[in-house]
Scaffold this motif. Structure first.
Motif, PDB file in Angstrom:
ATOM      1  N   CYS A 109      -5.002  -0.746  -9.875  1.00  0.00           N
ATOM      2  CA  CYS A 109      -3.781   0.180  -9.771  1.00  0.00           C
ATOM      3  C   CYS A 109      -4.114   1.211 -11.107  1.00  0.00           C
ATOM      4  O   CYS A 109      -5.041   0.844 -12.063  1.00  0.00           O
ATOM      5  N   VAL A 110      -3.632   2.352 -11.289  1.00  0.00           N
ATOM      6  CA  VAL A 110      -3.443   3.260 -12.333  1.00  0.00           C
ATOM      7  C   VAL A 110      -2.107   3.053 -13.089  1.00  0.00           C
ATOM      8  O   VAL A 110      -1.329   3.211 -12.335  1.00  0.00           O
ATOM      9  N   PHE A 111      -2.304   2.631 -14.461  1.00  0.00           N
ATOM     10  CA  PHE A 111      -1.108   2.426 -15.320  1.00  0.00           C
ATOM     11  C   PHE A 111      -1.127   3.623 -16.353  1.00  0.00           C
ATOM     12  O   PHE A 111      -2.019   4.024 -16.937  1.00  0.00           O
ATOM     13  N   SER A 169      -7.117  -6.912 -10.725  1.00  0.00           N
ATOM     14  CA  SER A 169      -6.504  -8.304 -10.681  1.00  0.00           C
ATOM     15  C   SER A 169      -7.085  -9.316 -11.892  1.00  0.00           C
ATOM     16  O   SER A 169      -8.007  -9.148 -12.327  1.00  0.00           O
ATOM     17  N   GLY A 170      -5.958 -10.007 -12.447  1.00  0.00           N
ATOM     18  CA  GLY A 170      -6.190 -10.888 -13.621  1.00  0.00           C
ATOM     19  C   GLY A 170      -6.080 -10.288 -15.068  1.00  0.00           C
ATOM     20  O   GLY A 170      -6.046 -10.873 -16.073  1.00  0.00           O
ATOM     21  N   ASP A 171      -5.919  -8.933 -15.062  1.00  0.00           N
ATOM     22  CA  ASP A 171      -5.793  -8.148 -16.353  1.00  0.00           C
ATOM     23  C   ASP A 171      -4.477  -8.314 -16.985  1.00  0.00           C
ATOM     24  O   ASP A 171      -3.427  -8.685 -16.470  1.00  0.00           O
ATOM     25  N   HIS A 218       0.854  -1.112   0.052  1.00  0.00           N
ATOM     26  CA  HIS A 218       0.011   0.209  -0.146  1.00  0.00           C
ATOM     27  C   HIS A 218       0.747   1.197  -0.017  1.00  0.00           C
ATOM     28  O   HIS A 218       1.756   1.321   1.001  1.00  0.00           O
ATOM     29  N   GLY A 219       0.555   2.168  -0.870  1.00  0.00           N
ATOM     30  CA  GLY A 219       1.374   3.341  -0.931  1.00  0.00           C
ATOM     31  C   GLY A 219       2.486   3.313  -2.119  1.00  0.00           C
ATOM     32  O   GLY A 219       3.022   4.423  -2.189  1.00  0.00           O
ATOM     33  N   THR A 268      -1.735   2.927  -6.696  1.00  0.00           N
ATOM     34  CA  THR A 268      -2.650   1.679  -6.602  1.00  0.00           C
ATOM     35  C   THR A 268      -3.851   2.041  -5.764  1.00  0.00           C
ATOM     36  O   THR A 268      -4.010   3.207  -5.196  1.00  0.00           O
ATOM     37  N   HIS A 269      -4.643   0.939  -5.682  1.00  0.00           N
ATOM     38  CA  HIS A 269      -5.911   1.177  -4.981  1.00  0.00           C
ATOM     39  C   HIS A 269      -6.093  -0.068  -4.007  1.00  0.00           C
ATOM     40  O   HIS A 269      -6.438  -0.986  -4.142  1.00  0.00           O
TER      41      HIS A 269
END
Length: 220
Positions: free
Chosen positions: A154-156, A175-177, A127-128, A195-196
């Motif tokens: 997350c933001v990519f 997740s899974g992408d 986290h962070g 990230t989230h």
């Protein structure tokens, strides 16, 4: 559960985003595998940059060991152990990823005709944690990069091939992408500004985000 399934996206030439590409079972298997790969020797470590700064992600390499900015066969910036072998499961996933992204006989994408992945880089985002814009350019060939996301979303940030500045496109990875980038965008700047936290499925037993990138080194 999504009301409407997320669909394939092609945000730039040579870049393909396939949501939910890994099944839940495959994600759990990869989490378990990463735990084994992360054990010493040649396990997960914090990467120190040449300027003395430390990356906020923790990282491990398979097949070839990466540290700024080269590949070697031992963990020279860690415990000095030989790097763990490149796992066949990652090679199988990478070849399947290219076929699903570009088709069984891709044209116009360099490095797909004789594709031989031999590097796995696993980054754990607590986290962070984040990753600044950078290029994957230490390989000696321009074969596409295969990127798998597991855990927190997350933001990519997908930039351009010239500078770390705009223009860029922000994508949401969950997740899974699967994300594949090759062709004219193979050497695009990219990163993860945030990230989230706590968005991962608890069934994964994972805190944070795992990113597995699979590459072909061109080294012998």
């Amino acid at each position: 559960m999504e009301l409407f399934p997320r669909e394939r996206a092609d945000p730039a030439p040579g870049v393909v985003h396939l949501p939910d590409w890994l099944s839940p079972a495959e994600q759990r298997e990869l989490v378990a595998a990463c735990r084994e790969w992360a054990r010493p020797p040649a396990g997960m470590r914090t990467v120190r940059m040449p300027n003395g700064g430390e990356m906020s992600v923790r990282s491990l390499s398979l097949g070839w060991h990466w540290y700024p900015y080269r590949y070697v066969r031992t963990v020279e910036d860690g415990d000095g152990s030989p790097v763990k072998p490149f796992p066949p499961v990652l090679g199988e996933l990478a070849r399947r990823a290219l076929a699903d992204a570009y088709g069984p006989e891709p044209t116009g994408i360099a490095g797909t005709a004789d594709y031989r992945p031999d590097i796995g880089v696993v980054n754990h985002y607590a986290h962070g944690a984040h990753m600044g814009l950078h290029q994957d350019k230490d390989e000696r060939v321009d074969a596409p990069v295969v990127s798998l996301s597991i855990g927190d979303g997350c933001v990519f940030r997908l930039g351009n091939t010239e500078t770390r500045t705009r223009p860029w496109t922000d994508l949401e990875l969950r997740s899974g992408d699967l994300l594949v980038f090759g062709g004219p965008m193979r050497f695009a700047y990219h990163g993860v500004p945030r990230t989230h936290p706590r968005t991962a499925d608890p069934a994964l037993g994972l805190v944070g985000r795992l990113n597995i990138t699979i590459r072909q080194s061109g080294l012998v």
